[in-house]
Design a protein around this motif. Structure first.
Motif, PDB file in Angstrom:
ATOM      1  N   LEU A  66      26.358  35.734  43.755  1.00 13.99           N
ATOM      2  CA  LEU A  66      27.532  34.954  44.160  1.00 13.99           C
ATOM      3  C   LEU A  66      28.658  36.045  43.858  1.00 13.99           C
ATOM      4  O   LEU A  66      28.788  36.421  42.937  1.00 13.99           O
ATOM      5  N   ILE A  67      29.534  36.432  44.969  1.00  9.49           N
ATOM      6  CA  ILE A  67      30.807  36.926  45.219  1.00  9.49           C
ATOM      7  C   ILE A  67      31.877  35.995  44.725  1.00  9.49           C
ATOM      8  O   ILE A  67      32.231  35.147  45.420  1.00  9.49           O
TER       9      ILE A  67
ATOM     10  N   MET B 162      39.001  40.774  52.113  1.00  9.14           N
ATOM     11  CA  MET B 162      39.145  41.854  51.245  1.00  9.14           C
ATOM     12  C   MET B 162      39.247  43.109  52.129  1.00  9.14           C
ATOM     13  O   MET B 162      39.047  43.210  53.217  1.00  9.14           O
ATOM     14  N   LYS B 163      39.596  44.364  51.419  1.00  9.22           N
ATOM     15  CA  LYS B 163      39.760  45.394  52.141  1.00  9.22           C
ATOM     16  C   LYS B 163      39.284  46.693  51.333  1.00  9.22           C
ATOM     17  O   LYS B 163      38.820  46.479  50.119  1.00  9.22           O
TER      18      LYS B 163
ATOM     19  N   GLN C  51      38.272  45.603  44.131  1.00 13.56           N
ATOM     20  CA  GLN C  51      37.160  45.444  43.081  1.00 13.56           C
ATOM     21  C   GLN C  51      36.896  43.753  43.073  1.00 13.56           C
ATOM     22  O   GLN C  51      37.988  43.217  43.177  1.00 13.56           O
ATOM     23  N   PHE C  52      35.640  43.549  42.873  1.00  7.10           N
ATOM     24  CA  PHE C  52      35.251  42.092  42.641  1.00  7.10           C
ATOM     25  C   PHE C  52      34.282  41.913  41.647  1.00  7.10           C
ATOM     26  O   PHE C  52      33.481  42.808  41.606  1.00  7.10           O
TER      27      PHE C  52
ATOM     28  N   ARG D 132      28.367  41.768  37.589  1.00  8.12           N
ATOM     29  CA  ARG D 132      28.817  43.030  37.522  1.00  8.12           C
ATOM     30  C   ARG D 132      30.130  43.212  38.341  1.00  8.12           C
ATOM     31  O   ARG D 132      30.329  42.389  39.209  1.00  8.12           O
ATOM     32  N   LYS D 133      30.997  44.313  37.987  1.00  5.50           N
ATOM     33  CA  LYS D 133      32.049  44.478  38.789  1.00  5.50           C
ATOM     34  C   LYS D 133      31.608  45.629  39.543  1.00  5.50           C
ATOM     35  O   LYS D 133      31.457  46.707  39.522  1.00  5.50           O
ATOM     36  N   LEU D 134      32.196  45.219  40.899  1.00  6.28           N
ATOM     37  CA  LEU D 134      31.920  46.050  42.146  1.00  6.28           C
ATOM     38  C   LEU D 134      33.051  46.865  42.901  1.00  6.28           C
ATOM     39  O   LEU D 134      34.114  46.068  42.723  1.00  6.28           O
ATOM     40  N   THR D 135      32.835  47.612  43.707  1.00 10.52           N
ATOM     41  CA  THR D 135      34.325  48.434  44.305  1.00 10.52           C
ATOM     42  C   THR D 135      33.704  48.377  46.114  1.00 10.52           C
ATOM     43  O   THR D 135      32.566  49.069  46.043  1.00 10.52           O
ATOM     44  N   LEU D 136      34.388  48.076  46.780  1.00  8.96           N
ATOM     45  CA  LEU D 136      34.149  47.932  48.070  1.00  8.96           C
ATOM     46  C   LEU D 136      34.404  49.370  48.796  1.00  8.96           C
ATOM     47  O   LEU D 136      35.608  49.933  48.435  1.00  8.96           O
ATOM     48  N   VAL D 137      33.448  50.164  49.082  1.00 12.16           N
ATOM     49  CA  VAL D 137      33.800  51.654  49.742  1.00 12.16           C
ATOM     50  C   VAL D 137      33.518  51.489  51.281  1.00 12.16           C
ATOM     51  O   VAL D 137      33.838  52.547  51.845  1.00 12.16           O
TER      52      VAL D 137
END
Length: 380
Positions: A82-83, A139-140, A144-145, A157-162
């Motif tokens: 789940l985001i 999001m863009k 981070q989410f 976990r903390k993720l980064t959108l690339v």
């Protein structure tokens, strides 16, 4: 009129086959680029997302280079999650990939950003989301989410959108995000040689059925090989139904072309009834008269084929190069009408049109054979 009818009809048939082929090829390629042609996984009687692991030390992976039909093999694993953002919560499926993932093949789906990078140590927190998910979660790139993975006990976990991708297919865009396989290995307490399965790409799509049979007999007894086309059979069945529509369309156009050809020749015969009578009076046989009108009919058919091919090639080339006709990606899975240069269908359509229309010329030829010299001369 007959030349125009044959030209327009043939051009429409050629374009229909070019567009249908391009449409089918584009959608199939989107699926294959995302999932491979074949998947090898472990038999799982429970939740499909609660995967059992396969080892890199399996006989298949160690001997994969022995199969000549295999082009590429890459590992994967899935994990539901789940985001969570400050405003939204979205259920997703995390697809983990490693350094063997063919990012060049996948690059056709990338809309913004870049593919994830795999560090030498630990795992990467970078991920790629679909355009559908990023729009829904507002999001863009660079955001981070938090993602909460569904397991016991729950982990996050903390993720980064690339990067942002888009296939146009709801089966992928609505739920699948792509990240590092080593993250799933860590979450599942797997070793470095444990993965969820293997995606297999074959060199030619015509080899898929053969590859499935060969691999099924070659892999371990607890493994299962499945064609991606079977997993998404609703899409592939739908693409197959489109062939029936084109076949009906082809039949209708041929009927119209034959009708127009027969009508034109009958008009020509009626206009030259007096000439037919004079030629018969001078000794011309019915066979010779038939040859005259048959030659005229063949000439019209040939002109129609030449003009029809020219029209189809010009339109197809313009669309292929400049994408003049757009499409709604939400309904058609692509942004413009695709073109597939199917030369086998092109030759087949030309031969079929020539044969069918030529056979139709037999109807007006029977009229020529029944014309009597005296009645024809009086007809004038």
């Amino acid at each position: 009129m007959a030349v125009i009818s044959i030209s327009v009809g043939l051009a429409a048939m050629i374009l229909a086959f070019f567009i249908l082929g391009g449409f089918q090829q584009t959608i199939k390629q989107k699926i294959y680029n995302f999932k491979g042609h074949l998947e090898i996984t472990k038999y799982n009687m429970g939740n499909a997302l609660d995967e059992k692991s396969i080892s890199f030390d399996s006989d298949f992976y160690l001997k994969k280079d022995q199969f000549e039909f295999i082009d590429h093999v890459q590992a994967f694993a899935f994990k539901p999650g789940l985001i969570k953002t400050s405003e939204e919560v979205e259920g997703v499926v995390f697809k983990g990939v490693d350094t063997q993932f063919d990012s060049i093949r996948f690059n056709v789906n990338m809309k913004a950003g870049r593919f994830i990078q795999h560090p030498e140590e630990s795992y990467s927190s970078e991920v790629i989301l679909s355009k559908h998910i990023t729009n829904k979660l507002r999001m863009k790139l660079g955001d981070q989410f938090m993602i909460h993975f569904v397991q016991n006990p729950p982990r996050f976990r903390k993720l980064t959108l690339v990067g942002i991708y888009e296939t146009g297919l709801e089966e992928f865009d609505k739920s699948v995000i792509i990240g590092d396989l080593r993250m799933i290995q860590r979450l599942n307490d797997w070793n470095e040689d444990q993965v969820g399965g293997f995606e297999v790409f074959v060199k030619e799509t015509s080899q898929i059925d053969e590859a499935e049979n060969v691999l099924f007999n070659a892999i371990d007894a607890d493994l299962y090989v499945d064609k991606v086309s079977d997993k998404y059979n609703q899409i592939f069945d739908w693409l197959g139904l489109l062939n029936q529509n084109v076949t009906v369309f082809l039949g209708l156009i041929l009927i119209v072309a034959c009708f127009n050809m027969i009508s034109i020749l009958l008009i020509l015969i009626l206009e030259r009834t007096y000439m037919i009578g004079v030629l018969q009076a001078l000794g011309a046989s019915k066979r010779q008269l038939k040859r005259i009108f048959l030659f005229k009919g063949m000439l019209l058919v040939s002109k129609g084929l030449i003009y029809g091919n020219l029209i189809a090639f010009v339109i197809a080339f313009m669309q292929d190069q400049f994408q003049l006709v757009p499409l709604d990606a939400a309904n058609y899975y692509m942004y413009y009408v695709p073109i597939s240069w199917d030369y086998e269908s092109l030759i087949g359509l030309n031969v079929l049109t020539f044969l069918v229309v030529s056979l139709a010329l037999g109807i007006p030829m029977t009229v020529v054979s029944r014309i009597k010299p005296i009645a024809a001369i009086r007809f004038n």
